[in-house]
Design a protein around this motif. Structure first.
Motif, mmCIF file in Angstrom:
data_model
loop_
_atom_site.group_PDB
_atom_site.id
_atom_site.type_symbol
_atom_site.label_atom_id
_atom_site.label_comp_id
_atom_site.label_asym_id
_atom_site.label_seq_id
_atom_site.Cartn_x
_atom_site.Cartn_y
_atom_site.Cartn_z
ATOM 1 N N VAL A 1 2.029 0.367 2.700
ATOM 2 C CA VAL A 1 1.795 -0.796 1.848
ATOM 3 C C VAL A 1 2.641 -1.956 2.346
ATOM 4 C CG1 VAL A 1 1.756 -1.681 -0.503
ATOM 5 C CG2 VAL A 1 1.493 0.785 -0.098
ATOM 6 N N ASP A 2 1.977 -3.019 2.780
ATOM 7 C CA ASP A 2 2.697 -4.197 3.270
ATOM 8 C C ASP A 2 1.723 -5.360 3.245
ATOM 9 O OD1 ASP A 2 5.414 -4.412 5.449
ATOM 10 O OD2 ASP A 2 4.126 -6.145 4.986
ATOM 11 N N ASP A 3 2.213 -6.540 2.857
ATOM 12 C CA ASP A 3 1.293 -7.685 2.807
ATOM 13 C C ASP A 3 1.093 -8.330 4.178
ATOM 14 O OD1 ASP A 3 3.824 -8.723 2.890
ATOM 15 O OD2 ASP A 3 3.501 -10.232 1.315
ATOM 16 N N GLN A 4 1.860 -7.882 5.170
ATOM 17 C CA GLN A 4 1.661 -8.380 6.538
ATOM 18 C C GLN A 4 0.957 -7.304 7.362
ATOM 19 O OE1 GLN A 4 2.760 -11.568 7.415
ATOM 20 N NE2 GLN A 4 3.305 -11.726 5.238
ATOM 21 N N MET A 5 -0.245 -7.601 7.797
ATOM 22 C CA MET A 5 -1.031 -6.625 8.565
ATOM 23 C C MET A 5 -0.287 -6.158 9.810
ATOM 24 S SD MET A 5 -3.551 -5.017 7.852
ATOM 25 C CE MET A 5 -4.775 -3.920 8.432
ATOM 26 N N LEU B 1 6.611 1.512 1.388
ATOM 27 C CA LEU B 1 6.322 0.380 0.521
ATOM 28 C C LEU B 1 7.200 -0.821 0.854
ATOM 29 C CD1 LEU B 1 4.897 -0.674 -2.062
ATOM 30 C CD2 LEU B 1 6.589 0.586 -3.408
ATOM 31 N N ASP B 2 6.541 -1.914 1.199
ATOM 32 C CA ASP B 2 7.233 -3.182 1.443
ATOM 33 C C ASP B 2 7.760 -3.714 0.111
ATOM 34 O OD1 ASP B 2 8.040 -5.532 2.710
ATOM 35 O OD2 ASP B 2 6.079 -6.490 2.452
ATOM 36 N N ILE B 3 8.974 -4.299 0.121
ATOM 37 C CA ILE B 3 9.511 -4.826 -1.138
ATOM 38 C C ILE B 3 8.970 -6.222 -1.439
ATOM 39 C CG2 ILE B 3 11.598 -5.603 -2.333
ATOM 40 C CD1 ILE B 3 13.110 -3.318 -1.114
ATOM 41 N N VAL B 4 9.062 -7.093 -0.443
ATOM 42 C CA VAL B 4 8.646 -8.487 -0.686
ATOM 43 C C VAL B 4 7.166 -8.650 -0.347
ATOM 44 C CG1 VAL B 4 9.086 -10.906 -0.136
ATOM 45 C CG2 VAL B 4 10.977 -9.254 -0.106
ATOM 46 N N MET B 5 6.370 -8.803 -1.411
ATOM 47 C CA MET B 5 4.932 -9.006 -1.205
ATOM 48 C C MET B 5 4.456 -10.100 -2.144
ATOM 49 S SD MET B 5 3.249 -5.213 -0.750
ATOM 50 C CE MET B 5 3.778 -4.541 -2.321
ATOM 51 N N ASP B 6 3.405 -10.792 -1.731
ATOM 52 C CA ASP B 6 2.777 -11.764 -2.629
ATOM 53 C C ASP B 6 2.228 -11.019 -3.834
ATOM 54 O OD1 ASP B 6 3.321 -13.982 -1.197
ATOM 55 O OD2 ASP B 6 1.397 -14.049 -0.134
HETATM 56 MG MG MG Z 1 6.203 -8.524 2.873
#
Ligand code: MG
Length: 318
Positions: free
Chosen positions: A25-29, A68-73
């Motif tokens: 899980v990460d908002d950066q592909m 899991l990424d912490i900083v996500m939109d």
């Molecule tokens: Mg992020």
């Protein structure tokens, strides 16, 4: 490279154990693709680029571990972790947070939310693989212990503890839906005489075969057969009307009869037979708890014994 990693971390990535399932899980592909490169050879990799999708994927795929990424939109990693841990379906899945830099405050908060570990960017393949492998190995041990705790050691079917859990879950569901719930209590006739005559090893084998015969009589995945105690078994049949429960009882009777296990001391039949008490109810209509449901089925079982054994007695409470 692969060989050396497998020597380092033999447990989770062994070729003869099922492939671990990882949710990234990460908002950066680009971050997801980097991690995918690390795991794609040894694991089935799934991906999500926002919190909502991550929660959906986690609940439907039930992965062995979540990175899991912490900083996500939108929903951040902390919130995702909190929601995963509050859902009984996903609460047991280890969550490893991915952080851009080391920050003690962040890590304390993560552990408080139930995180299993942390990995720092930039991703180091060996460290990442080691940490993930550890979590998968731990989870598999826990899953194994959990399944052993719910299974009857002699017969391999559900044990009393699993029965207690299942009947509560199905009772609540039937109560919400106002649907039929059936319960069959089963007792092997004159089993003490069987044990006395043939000996305990034969008695154990008899119980194993009867348990298997009952289990194969149940067709639907959510029907449960459990060893209730000694020579007593119980079947929980959700969404099953009285005629359906009677049909299943007759199937069980037929399949135990088909085993044709000799029972010289029975007096009822030359073979091992069973008696059954069957009850169908809609929760809240006549009875309002599972203890009364079990008692009602026990009463019918007692009646079947009184009427000559090798039969079923039924009652509809609704
Ligand atoms: Mg992020």
């Amino acid at each position: 490279m692969k060989t050396s990693l497998n020597i380092l971390f033999p447990d989770a990535f062994r070729a003869d154990s099922p492939r671990p399932r990882i949710l990234l899980v990460d908002d950066q592909m680009i971050n997801i693709l980097t991690l995918n490169e690390v795991f794609k050879e040894d694991c089935d990799v799934f991906m999500a680029t926002n919190g909502e999708h991550a929660l959906e994927q986690a609940a439907s795929l039930l992965p062995d571990v979540i990175l899991l990424d912490i900083v996500m939109d939108g929903m951040d990693g902390y919130t995702v972790c909190e929601k995963l841990k509050s859902n009984p379906l996903t609460s047991g899945i280890p969550v490893i947070f991915i952080t851009a830099h080391f920050d003690e405050v962040d890590e304390v908060r993560g552990f408080e939310l139930g995180a299993a570990d942390f990995i720092h960017k930039p991703i180091n393949a060996v460290i990442t693989k080691a940490r993930v492998s550890n979590q998968i190995a731990l989870k598999r041990q826990t899953d194994l212990l959990h399944s052993i705790a719910l299974i009857d050691g002699l017969t391999g079917i559900a044990n009393r503890r699993q029965f207690n859990q299942a009947i509560q879950v199905h009772w609540q569901q039937a109560n919400r839906e106002k649907s039929d719930l059936s319960l069959i209590m089963i007792d092997v006739d004159y089993f003490k005489r069987y044990n006395d005559h043939y000996g305990h090893p034969e008695g154990d084998e008899c119980l194993r075969r009867v348990a298997h015969a009952i289990k194969t009589s149940l067709q639907r995945p959510y029907d449960l057969v459990a060893r209730y105690g000694g020579e007593e078994f119980a079947c929980v049949l959700p969404k099953t009307a009285p005629d359906g429960a009677a049909f299943i009882a007759s199937q069980i009777q037929t399949s135990v009869h088909g085993l044709a296990i000799p029972h010289a001391e029975s007096g009822v039949s030359p073979h091992v037979t069973i008696s059954m008490g069957v009850v169908t109810t809609i929760p809240g209509s006549v009875i309002d708890n599972t203890a009364d449901l079990i008692e009602a089925a026990d009463k019918q079982l007692y009646q079947a014994k009184k009427d000559g054994r090798a039969r079923a007695c039924f009652i509809e409470l609704k």
